[in-house]
Design an enzyme around this catalytic site. Structure first.
Site, mmCIF file in Angstrom:
data_model
loop_
_atom_site.group_PDB
_atom_site.id
_atom_site.type_symbol
_atom_site.label_atom_id
_atom_site.label_comp_id
_atom_site.label_asym_id
_atom_site.label_seq_id
_atom_site.Cartn_x
_atom_site.Cartn_y
_atom_site.Cartn_z
ATOM 1 N N GLY A 107 82.752 -5.992 19.232
ATOM 2 C CA GLY A 107 82.489 -7.309 19.847
ATOM 3 C C GLY A 107 82.531 -7.066 21.599
ATOM 4 O O GLY A 107 83.620 -6.963 21.559
ATOM 5 N N ASP A 109 82.603 -8.728 24.089
ATOM 6 C CA ASP A 109 83.697 -9.335 24.771
ATOM 7 C C ASP A 109 85.530 -9.099 24.170
ATOM 8 O O ASP A 109 86.340 -9.188 25.674
ATOM 9 C CB ASP A 109 83.350 -10.919 23.937
ATOM 10 C CG ASP A 109 83.257 -11.041 22.679
ATOM 11 O OD1 ASP A 109 83.087 -10.243 21.761
ATOM 12 O OD2 ASP A 109 84.125 -12.460 22.277
HETATM 13 C C1 LIG Z 1 84.041 -11.663 16.912
HETATM 14 C C2 LIG Z 1 83.069 -12.453 17.397
HETATM 15 C C3 LIG Z 1 81.764 -12.620 16.590
HETATM 16 C C4 LIG Z 1 83.412 -13.065 18.925
HETATM 17 O O1 LIG Z 1 82.087 -13.949 19.869
HETATM 18 P P1 LIG Z 1 82.166 -15.296 20.107
HETATM 19 O O2 LIG Z 1 83.312 -15.965 19.417
HETATM 20 O O3 LIG Z 1 83.083 -14.943 21.580
HETATM 21 O O4 LIG Z 1 80.705 -15.203 20.521
HETATM 22 C C5 LIG Z 1 82.103 -11.165 18.262
HETATM 23 O O5 LIG Z 1 83.172 -10.246 19.457
HETATM 24 C C6 LIG Z 1 81.903 -10.104 17.269
HETATM 25 O O6 LIG Z 1 80.484 -10.405 17.199
HETATM 26 N N1 LIG Z 1 81.853 -8.894 17.133
HETATM 27 C C7 LIG Z 1 81.207 -7.595 16.184
HETATM 28 C C8 LIG Z 1 82.763 -7.141 15.833
HETATM 29 C C9 LIG Z 1 83.190 -6.839 15.762
HETATM 30 O O7 LIG Z 1 83.959 -7.354 16.613
HETATM 31 O O8 LIG Z 1 84.941 -6.127 14.769
HETATM 32 K K LIG Z 2 84.179 -15.413 23.837
#
Ligand SMILES: CC(C)(COP(=O)(O)O)[C@@H](O)C(=O)NCCC(=O)O
Ligand SMILES: [K+]
Ligand SMILES: Nc1ncnc2c1ncn2[C@@H]1O[C@H](COP(=O)(O)OP(=O)(O)O)[C@@H](O)[C@H]1O
Length: 256
Positions: A107, A109
């Protein structure tokens, strides 16, 4: 000036960075149907209302929702005449290594949080972000992102209880006075609040044990202060960690 956009699964945050400070921050619900023109009407009216004169000529985006990126690209192009940097795309470089299994789409973020945490506190970190999901991101001594943990978000857990059990109402998360609840709402709040305290403690301890070294724990996200109250769960709380990371990544890409 730089417009930084952090799009999570629940909310999208826009901040304007003038090179030394954020001159404004606004939050809207994440909706993939929203068009470039709708974003502009919303943002320009807020700028007008707050009498902020922002000369935006650069945009950087982190989005956990792939579908919104198209309209945000059109928004940047149409209204600011620029091509945005999009974290996770090949032409947006990161100042740190990402050491995960091949083919994993981390992700954006989480990558941004890693960069921000390393910039502020150096390596050997755990960054906890209370979003739709609660994520734990592990930063190695050299700043590399080396993986983490994805747990259900606090509100998501409460909502799941309400949706799955006919007799359980919708409740907001709060710190209950006692662990043992004497009514339905208090019991639910206790389960989520104290369950979460245990989850945070347990996961951070296990990570430290697995990596066999002391690590700092940094938290971010609206609900982090609720869990910090009276418990030494985190070493530091950073309100705008993701935004800070976006400015660091922007500066890195401009330099290189
Ligand atoms: C884990 C998350 C859903 C968190 O998203 P958020 O809570 O910030 O909306 C996002 O970082 C995401 O979709 N990640 C993809 C899979 C991974 O990080 O491995
Ligand atoms: K976030
Ligand atoms: N200060 C706060 N108090 C209570 N709930 C909050 C607060 N800030 C955010 N939330 C809630 O936490 C959840 C995650 O919010 P947010 O961090 O915006 O998620 P995301 O980054 O995934 O969009 C949402 O359900 C939101 O309503």
């Amino acid at each position: 000036m730089l417009l930084a956009i952090d799009c999570g699964n629940t909310n999208t945050v826009f901040s304007i960075w003038d090179g030394s400070a954020f001159i404004g921050t606004w939050r809207t619900a994440t909706e993939h149907q929203r068009t470039a023109d709708q974003y502009y009407v919303w943002l320009s009216s807020l700028l007008h209302f707050q009498k902020i004169d922002a000369d935006i000529d650069e945009v950087i985006i982190s989005s956990t929702v792939p579908r919104v990126v198209f309209n945000l690209r059109v928004f940047s192009d149409r209204y600011f005449n620029c091509r945005p940097w999009v974290v996770g795309k090949p032409d947006c470089k990161l100042p740190v290594d990402v050491r995960v299994d091949e083919g994993t789409q981390v992700g954006p973020d989480r990558l941004v949080n890693t960069v921000a945490g390393y910039d502020l506190y150096g390596g050997d970190l755990i960054v906890v972000d209370f979003g739709t999901a609660t994520t734990f991101d592990v930063v190695a001594a050299d700043g590399a992102y080396v993986g983490g943990v994805i747990a259900p978000g606090v509100n998501l857990s409460l909502q799941a209880l309400h949706e799955a059990a006919a007799a359980l109402p919708h409740v907001d998360v709060t710190k209950p006075d006692h662990v043992v609840g004497t009514n339905t709402v208090a019991c639910m709040q206790s389960g989520v609040f104290w369950g979460y305290v245990g989850l945070i403690n347990g996961i951070c301890d296990q990570i430290k044990r697995e990596r066999d070294r002391p690590m700092k724990v940094i938290s971010t996200g609206g609900l982090a202060p609720l869990f910090q109250q009276g418990h030494a769960l985190f070493d530091h709380f950073e309100d705008d960690l993701t935004m800070h990371g976006l400015t660091v990544i922007h500066a890195f890409n401009k330099e290189s």
